[in-house]
Design an enzyme around this catalytic site. Structure first.
Site, PDB file in Angstrom:
ATOM      1  N   LYS A 278       1.106  -1.136  -0.116  1.00  0.00           N
ATOM      2  CA  LYS A 278       0.067   0.286  -0.228  1.00  0.00           C
ATOM      3  C   LYS A 278       0.805   1.091  -0.020  1.00  0.00           C
ATOM      4  CE  LYS A 278      -3.707   2.083  -0.339  1.00  0.00           C
ATOM      5  NZ  LYS A 278      -4.717   1.924  -1.289  1.00  0.00           N
TER       6      LYS A 278
ATOM      7  N   SER B 156      -0.706  -0.518  -4.970  1.00  0.00           N
ATOM      8  CA  SER B 156      -1.919   0.144  -4.573  1.00  0.00           C
ATOM      9  C   SER B 156      -1.402   2.024  -4.291  1.00  0.00           C
ATOM     10  CB  SER B 156      -2.544  -0.533  -3.834  1.00  0.00           C
ATOM     11  OG  SER B 156      -4.187  -0.233  -4.152  1.00  0.00           O
TER      12      SER B 156
END
Length: 401
Positions: free
Chosen positions: A202, A267
């Site tokens: 992330k 992401s």
């Protein structure tokens, strides 16, 4: 060096022999027997704040240690997708309010919360829990194999970077911090980085406010572009950790797609200013879960996925996993990359002014994989800069052996 997911799985790696099992770090039998059992479970949800299934499972498993929670949330997956932050806070609250031993373990070793926005097409909004259970506890019935060269099982490693300054997003500095975090996560899992199967990361993005607050010039003022740059730098950091790439410059980031990682899945989101890393692989130990991986060469490369299923022993019938095989699949993670053309056919992914390119890619690849598996609980993340070859992306299946 060639990463595990690249070996014999796409054309770029054909002819490369599989890594010897001797390359992987092996623990003694007594150490293997004492290793916690990796556990993975998916939960459908009625919205980003619906963690009722997770709460119930934590109540029923008071000895679990939560290592991480992935989620697909039903926002747009772009800069102003606040469903990711809502979901991340919801799962963290559920863990903090869990039975005392679970909450205490999370205080000592906080789990990562990695949310990916966008459930276009048939993709189900859901959470995917990664936990460790004591050997012999409910959900972890299997004893470790006596032969440590066979029966490898899922292991999980996590790590986080420091917070980044806005001007560091999408830079070599972010890549190097990610490299170090991936190495730490692999060490925690007892894996050599070169044999890890998947690295889920992330990453942050830039907002207008963050650009204005920066102490130096940012890589871009375009907030949507910042997502691609952050994903790209982080993916190259994974490639540096695994040895797939030995050096990068600022000019490589989101530009030189000859450099990529075969296991990176990154992401970007507004909900963080640091990178959170989860590494998955196989190593000798107890439990019944394994992972297998592949790299799709493009958005239509279902053949690579079928080869992965075959290596995992997941049978198919008439172009879809059999009910028995489908029941053994615990999770499927994938990157989807927008492309101007696919096998010579023009697409509108990168020219559609109404629908962002990453959303096109998620919908297309999500439908392809859902048809192959036979259900839609898929963690498909859009935007695969340096994550597999240009236009393609890594895929991971978690399954019961």
């Amino acid at each position: 060096p060639v990463g595990r997911a690249m070996q014999g799985k796409i054309g770029l790696a054909q002819g490369v022999p599989p890594l010897s099992a001797a390359v992987a770090r092996r623990a003694s039998f007594s150490q293997v027997a004492a290793r916690p059992v990796a556990f993975v479970k998916g939960f459908g949800c009625g919205g980003p704040g619906d963690v009722s299934g997770l709460r119930q499972w934590l109540q029923e498993n008071p000895s679990a240690e939560v290592r991480g929670i992935l989620g697909k949330t039903e926002g747009n997956g772009c800069v102003n997708d606040f469903s990711r932050g809502w979901a991340a806070e919801s799962v963290r609250a559920a863990v903090q309010q869990a039975p005392p031993a679970v909450a205490a373990a999370a205080q000592l070793r906080p789990p990562v919360a990695i949310m990916s926005g966008g459930t276009e097409g048939v993709i189900e909004p859901h959470f995917l829990l990664f936990a460790e259970l004591p050997p012999g506890s409910a959900g972890a019935p299997e004893e470790p194999p006596t032969d440590s060269t066979a029966g490898d099982r899922l292991v999980i490693g996590t790590a986080v970077t420091r917070n980044f300054a806005p001007e560091e997003v999408g830079t070599v500095a972010q890549a190097l911090e990610t490299r170090d975090a991936v190495r730490k996560a692999c060490a925690a899992a007892g894996l050599e980085p070169s044999v890890a199967h998947f690295a889920q990361v992330k990453t942050p993005l830039l907002t207008s406010e963050r650009v204005l607050a920066a102490a130096a010039e940012c890589t871009t003022k375009d907030t949507y572009r910042s997502m691609a740059l952050s994903r790209a730098a982080s993916a190259l950091g994974v490639a540096l950790a695994t040895g797939e790439v030995d050096h990068i410059t600022q000019e490589d980031i989101a530009a030189n797609y000859d450099k990529f990682s075969s296991i990176a899945s990154t992401s970007a989101g507004v909900e963080t200013m640091r990178n959170e890393v989860m590494v998955l692989g196989n190593s000798a130990g107890p439990g019944d879960l394994r992972v297998e991986s592949c790299v799709m060469a493009d958005a239509l490369d279902v053949q690579a996925v079928w080869r992965m299923f075959h290596r995992a022993g997941l049978a198919s019938e008439h172009g879809q996993l059999t009910p028995e095989a489908r029941g053994r699949v615990v999770g499927l993670l994938c990157k989807a990359d927008p492309a101007r053309t696919v096998r010579g056919y023009r697409t509108t992914m990168l020219t559609d002014s109404d629908f962002q390119a990453t959303r096109h890619a998620r919908a297309a690849v999500g439908g392809l994989l859902a048809g192959a598996v036979g259900h839609a609980r898929l963690f498909v993340s859009g935007g695969a800069e340096h994550q597999g070859p240009d236009g393609g992306g890594p895929v991971l299946v978690i399954y019961r052996a």
